[in-house]
Design a protein around this motif. Structure first.
Motif, PDB file in Angstrom:
ATOM      1  N   PHE A  39      42.982  -3.605 -42.556  1.00 14.28           N
ATOM      2  CA  PHE A  39      43.340  -2.386 -43.278  1.00 14.28           C
ATOM      3  C   PHE A  39      44.750  -2.471 -43.844  1.00 14.28           C
ATOM      4  O   PHE A  39      45.002  -2.099 -44.996  1.00 14.28           O
ATOM      5  CB  PHE A  39      43.222  -1.177 -42.352  1.00 14.28           C
ATOM      6  N   LEU A  40      45.687  -2.972 -43.051  1.00 11.94           N
ATOM      7  CA  LEU A  40      47.072  -3.058 -43.508  1.00 11.94           C
ATOM      8  C   LEU A  40      47.231  -4.054 -44.656  1.00 11.94           C
ATOM      9  O   LEU A  40      48.097  -3.880 -45.517  1.00 11.94           O
ATOM     10  CB  LEU A  40      47.984  -3.449 -42.344  1.00 11.94           C
ATOM     11  N   MET A  41      46.389  -5.081 -44.692  1.00 12.86           N
ATOM     12  CA  MET A  41      46.481  -6.078 -45.758  1.00 12.86           C
ATOM     13  C   MET A  41      45.946  -5.544 -47.078  1.00 12.86           C
ATOM     14  O   MET A  41      46.518  -5.802 -48.136  1.00 12.86           O
ATOM     15  CB  MET A  41      45.719  -7.347 -45.357  1.00 12.86           C
ATOM     16  N   ASN A  42      44.847  -4.794 -47.017  1.00 22.24           N
ATOM     17  CA  ASN A  42      44.244  -4.267 -48.248  1.00 22.24           C
ATOM     18  C   ASN A  42      43.567  -2.934 -47.935  1.00 22.24           C
ATOM     19  O   ASN A  42      42.347  -2.879 -47.757  1.00 22.24           O
ATOM     20  CB  ASN A  42      43.229  -5.264 -48.814  1.00 22.24           C
ATOM     21  N   PRO A  43      44.347  -1.861 -47.847  1.00 22.28           N
ATOM     22  CA  PRO A  43      43.813  -0.568 -47.402  1.00 22.28           C
ATOM     23  C   PRO A  43      42.634  -0.060 -48.225  1.00 22.28           C
ATOM     24  O   PRO A  43      41.613   0.355 -47.674  1.00 22.28           O
ATOM     25  CB  PRO A  43      45.020   0.371 -47.518  1.00 22.28           C
ATOM     26  N   SER A  44      42.756  -0.077 -49.537  1.00 20.96           N
ATOM     27  CA  SER A  44      41.725   0.509 -50.389  1.00 20.96           C
ATOM     28  C   SER A  44      40.392  -0.219 -50.259  1.00 20.96           C
ATOM     29  O   SER A  44      39.343   0.409 -50.055  1.00 20.96           O
ATOM     30  CB  SER A  44      42.192   0.500 -51.844  1.00 20.96           C
TER      31      SER A  44
END
Length: 225
Positions: A155-160
């Motif tokens: 999630f922190l790497m690519n939330p969307s």
């Protein structure tokens, strides 16, 4: 250091140094790891203060001078009490405040389910909510496969992309909780799914181990407001 030098208990002081040294090497650090040696450290501190108490303040030309012990106690109070108050009352309080708010809303029947889009175990969860409602937080269970990211890191790497892939249209949740640092990445997704900002809770003035998490933001489905 004062207590260690004066007591000359090199074995106990060596144990403290060994524990601190070993845990400093680890990539994952938490304060609780070194709690077992805290009593030993306090023992040395107490020994130093006891030694200082033997030196009394002198009376020179009618003026009373503070003893070493008194000066040390004043220094400890001045340097520790303000920091203790700040850390206890202000620093990283947002994750608790949002749970207290959700608990009140749940009492009034306005919370159906909650999704926490933040690193795992960021909030006190059910221990503060006190209602049997479905809630979901990002999993951070270590994988058996080296290099495989857990949900929290993904999630922190690519939330969307992560939210869209794992949770779809988010319609199964009435409330979503996340940090302000990740909010901007999924704001459009939240708005498209009829989520509106409800409250924003102060969390921190400075970052600790991640991007500055200055606020905790609570979103709710439009029809729940």
């Amino acid at each position: 250091m004062c207590g260690i030098i004066k007591s000359r208990e090199w074995k106990l002081s060596g144990l403290i140094a060994w524990v601190l040294g070993v845990y400093s090497i680890l990539g994952h650090k938490e304060f609780r790891f070194v709690l077992p040696v805290l009593p030993l450290a306090l023992m040395f501190s107490g020994y130093c203060l006891a030694e200082m108490s033997q030196f009394k303040g002198t009376n020179l030309h009618g003026k009373v001078h503070l003893s070493r012990l008194q000066l040390s106690l004043i220094l400890l109070i001045v340097t520790n009490v303000p920091m203790a108050l700040y850390m206890s009352l202000f620093h990283q309080r947002g994750t608790e405040d949002v749970m207290f708010y959700l608990s009140k809303e749940a009492h009034d029947g306005r919370v159906k389910s909650v999704l926490f889009l933040m690193p795992c175990h960021s909030t006190p969860y059910y221990s503060t909510l006190h209602y049997n409602l479905p809630m979901r937080f990002l999993d951070c269970t270590p994988s058996d496969n080296k290099g495989t990211l857990d949900e929290s890191d993904s999630f922190l790497m690519n939330p969307s992309d992560f939210v869209g892939e794992i949770f779809g249209n988010l319609s199964s949740f009435s409330h979503i909780v996340l940090f302000e640092s990740e909010e901007r990445h999924i704001l459009d997704l939240l708005l498209r799914n009829s989520f509106l900002e409800v409250r924003r809770f102060f969390h921190s003035h400075f970052k600790v181990d991640r991007d500055l998490q200055s606020s905790v933001v609570l979103y709710s489905q439009r029809d729940v407001l």
